[in-house]
Design a protein around this motif. Structure first.
Motif, mmCIF file in Angstrom:
data_model
loop_
_atom_site.group_PDB
_atom_site.id
_atom_site.type_symbol
_atom_site.label_atom_id
_atom_site.label_comp_id
_atom_site.label_asym_id
_atom_site.label_seq_id
_atom_site.Cartn_x
_atom_site.Cartn_y
_atom_site.Cartn_z
ATOM 1 N N LYS A 1 -21.898 58.884 -50.442
ATOM 2 C CA LYS A 1 -22.040 57.429 -50.476
ATOM 3 C C LYS A 1 -20.681 56.766 -50.703
ATOM 4 C CE LYS A 1 -24.680 53.751 -52.700
ATOM 5 N NZ LYS A 1 -25.687 53.403 -53.730
ATOM 6 N N TYR A 2 -19.855 57.363 -51.613
ATOM 7 C CA TYR A 2 -18.528 56.789 -51.907
ATOM 8 C C TYR A 2 -17.626 56.887 -50.685
ATOM 9 C CZ TYR A 2 -14.250 55.697 -54.429
ATOM 10 O OH TYR A 2 -13.078 55.087 -54.846
ATOM 11 N N ILE A 3 -17.644 58.031 -49.987
ATOM 12 C CA ILE A 3 -16.817 58.206 -48.801
ATOM 13 C C ILE A 3 -17.236 57.225 -47.711
ATOM 14 C CG2 ILE A 3 -16.282 59.824 -46.926
ATOM 15 C CD1 ILE A 3 -16.439 62.087 -49.003
ATOM 16 N N ALA A 4 -18.596 57.008 -47.554
ATOM 17 C CA ALA A 4 -19.070 56.080 -46.524
ATOM 18 C C ALA A 4 -18.545 54.672 -46.773
ATOM 19 C CB ALA A 4 -20.592 56.096 -46.472
ATOM 20 N N GLU A 5 -18.374 54.320 -48.049
ATOM 21 C CA GLU A 5 -17.920 52.969 -48.383
ATOM 22 C C GLU A 5 -16.377 52.857 -48.395
ATOM 23 O OE1 GLU A 5 -19.691 52.030 -52.092
ATOM 24 O OE2 GLU A 5 -21.728 51.788 -51.266
ATOM 25 N N ASN A 6 -15.676 53.929 -48.885
ATOM 26 C CA ASN A 6 -14.227 53.816 -49.088
ATOM 27 C C ASN A 6 -13.399 54.758 -48.206
ATOM 28 O OD1 ASN A 6 -14.271 51.948 -51.533
ATOM 29 N ND2 ASN A 6 -15.570 53.627 -52.229
ATOM 30 N N GLY A 7 -13.923 55.917 -47.880
ATOM 31 C CA GLY A 7 -13.200 56.884 -47.040
ATOM 32 C C GLY A 7 -12.102 57.621 -47.774
ATOM 33 N N THR A 8 -12.109 57.590 -49.126
ATOM 34 C CA THR A 8 -11.064 58.258 -49.919
ATOM 35 C C THR A 8 -11.693 59.069 -51.024
ATOM 36 O OG1 THR A 8 -10.859 56.364 -51.396
ATOM 37 C CG2 THR A 8 -9.427 56.405 -49.457
ATOM 38 N N ASP A 9 -10.868 59.898 -51.647
ATOM 39 C CA ASP A 9 -11.307 60.667 -52.814
ATOM 40 C C ASP A 9 -11.299 59.729 -54.017
ATOM 41 O OD1 ASP A 9 -11.005 62.344 -55.276
ATOM 42 O OD2 ASP A 9 -11.155 63.953 -53.787
#
Length: 486
Positions: free
Chosen positions: A32-40
């Motif tokens: 979910k975090y990657i889908a929103e931000n694309g970063t670690d």
């Protein structure tokens, strides 16, 4: 040592590792975090879902909450749950008590309303009785006339004002009284409707009458033409003409809750008819001679019949079977009519030798006899409260019996050669109608005549009251069906 998600700080169900930051994450959260931000989320370096590496572990066991890791903490948790349950129970008891109070109040209001209705009903009945006993034709008391001089013309030919009271002369009083009598008579004899086209003119005469108890606008008649006719008063048209008897129809009954009617005839049969179907659905052969009377039990399932064969019969209308058949062997006389008492456990029969017999249905025995008439009994009727029995016979008399004391308390002598053919009480027990040479309506308790109708050109064979005694229905040998406003 268990794995912990770097985002939620909880043991992950599906752990995975990021090659960018070498941190463990819950796959659901990191995706979910990657889908929103694309970063670690740890170092902000670019990261994609394909780079994530799943960690294969056995089913993780979540650690217990700190509050449930000791016995005192568990006991406190149980105590909190118990307190919550007790509080909810107390709330429910309060709601129950409030509901009980509201129900009690509603029942009290209902009981009070019932008492008010009963009192008003009693007052209405008393008012009707008082109104019926009024004598509109009673003479007015004439006041003393005040003498007055003849009017004289004043100056200039103007009429002079008369200040003296002239008074009402006997001629004026008589004129007013005559007009009041005529208007009262006409008002009480309003014929709402009259029909002569119900039965055949070739064999004139309507011999029996009944109204549907649930809808008194539906009229049932039996004629000398062997037909049974159902007539709708509101529509002023015939609903059904039922044919099947081989002789005249002398008794008819309308079922109170079903579209079914019953008829009896000197052809020794009782027929059950479907009004909606217009056909005969059952033929009851309970007698070996002409059937003279019919009465439907209060249950609506059984039929009482009387016959010239000296027997009365009790039959099931659904199967057409005769359940019992009884005669008074000591009398040896034909039965002329039969009628159930309102409670359905006793009934009365009239005989050709002027006797009225009261029978116990359960025991099938004769429990009382009322002698007194001097001719064949033609009609009997029980009042709705079950206290009184009215009987008519070919002796030009009407007798009233008190069933509580088993004695005759009133005999009304009718005109010479008056033929009583039909007797009926209204549903409230306020009025008694007699049909024969004419129609007479008596008020109960006073037993005085309050109305008289003589519009039929032939013998009146049947009378019946409409709902709440708002109108009276009659049939006669002149083939007419008449409705009178009361």
């Amino acid at each position: 040592m268990s794995l912990v998600c770097a985002i939620s700080n909880e043991v992950p169900e599906h752990p995975c590792v990021s090659p960018v930051s070498n941190q463990v994450f819950e796959r659901r959260l990191i995706e979910k975090y990657i889908a929103e931000n694309g970063t670690d989320p740890m170092n902000g370096q670019p990261l994609s879902e394909e780079q994530l590496i799943d960690i294969k572990v056995s089913h993780p066991i979540r650690p217990k909450a700190p509050s449930a890791t000791s016995i005192p903490a568990i006991l406190k948790s149980l105590q909190d749950e118990w307190d919550a349950v007790m509080l909810h129970s107390f709330t429910l008891r309060q709601q129950l008590q409030t509901t009980r109070q509201e129900l009690s109040h509603a029942l009290y209001q209902h009981d009070a309303a019932c008492r008010v209705i009963a009192r008003l009903t009693k007052e209405v009945t008393a008012a009707r009785e008082a109104l019926a006993t009024l004598k509109p034709q009673a003479g007015l008391v004439a006041p003393q006339a005040v003498p007055a001089s003849q009017p004289a013309a004043g100056a200039g030919g103007e009429p002079m004002e008369i200040s003296e009271q002239v008074g009402m002369t006997p001629e004026i009083i008589q004129k007013l009284q005559d007009k009041a009598t005529v208007l009262t008579t006409e008002r009480k004899k309003v014929i709402l409707f009259s029909s002569q086209g119900l039965h055949s003119a070739s064999v004139p005469g309507i011999l029996s009458l009944d109204l549907c108890p649930s809808d008194t606008n539906k009229v049932l008649t039996g004629g000398a033409d062997k037909n049974v006719v159902v007539f709708d008063k509101n529509e002023e048209q015939i609903v059904a003409t039922l044919k099947g008897h081989t002789k005249k129809v002398t008794s008819v009954i309308y079922h109170p809750s079903q579209s079914v009617v019953f008829s009896a005839s000197p052809d020794s049969t009782i027929r059950v008819w479907s009004v909606s179907g217009g056909n005969c659905v059952q033929v009851i052969r309970a007698h070996e001679a002409g059937v003279t009377g019919l009465s439907l039990h209060a249950t609506g399932d059984y039929l009482l019949s009387s016959s010239e064969d000296q027997y009365w019969a009790f039959s099931d209308i659904q199967t057409g079977r005769v359940l019992t058949k009884v005669t008074d062997e000591s009398a040896g006389c034909a039965l002329t009519c039969a009628q159930f008492h309102p409670d359905g456990l006793i009934f009365g029969t009239g005989t050709a030798d002027s006797q009225i017999k009261i029978w116990d249905l359960k025991e099938r025995t004769n429990v009382a006899n009322f002698p007194g008439h001097s001719g064949p009994v033609t009609s009997i009727a029980f009042s709705e409260n079950g206290y009184y029995l009215a009987t008519g016979a070919q002796d030009s008399s009407l007798k009233l019996w008190d069933l509580r004391k088993l004695k005759n308390f009133k005999t009304i002598a009718l005109d010479n050669n008056y033929e009583v053919k039909s007797l009926v009480f209204d549903q409230s027990g306020t009025y008694l109608a007699v049909g024969g040479s004419d129609i007479r309506v008596y008020i109960c308790k006073q037993w005085s005549e309050v109305l008289n109708f003589s519009e039929h050109s032939g013998l009146v064979t049947g009378v019946a009251f409409g709902e709440n005694a708002q109108f009276l229905t009659s049939t006669g040998m002149d083939r007419s069906l008449k409705f009178y406003s009361l």
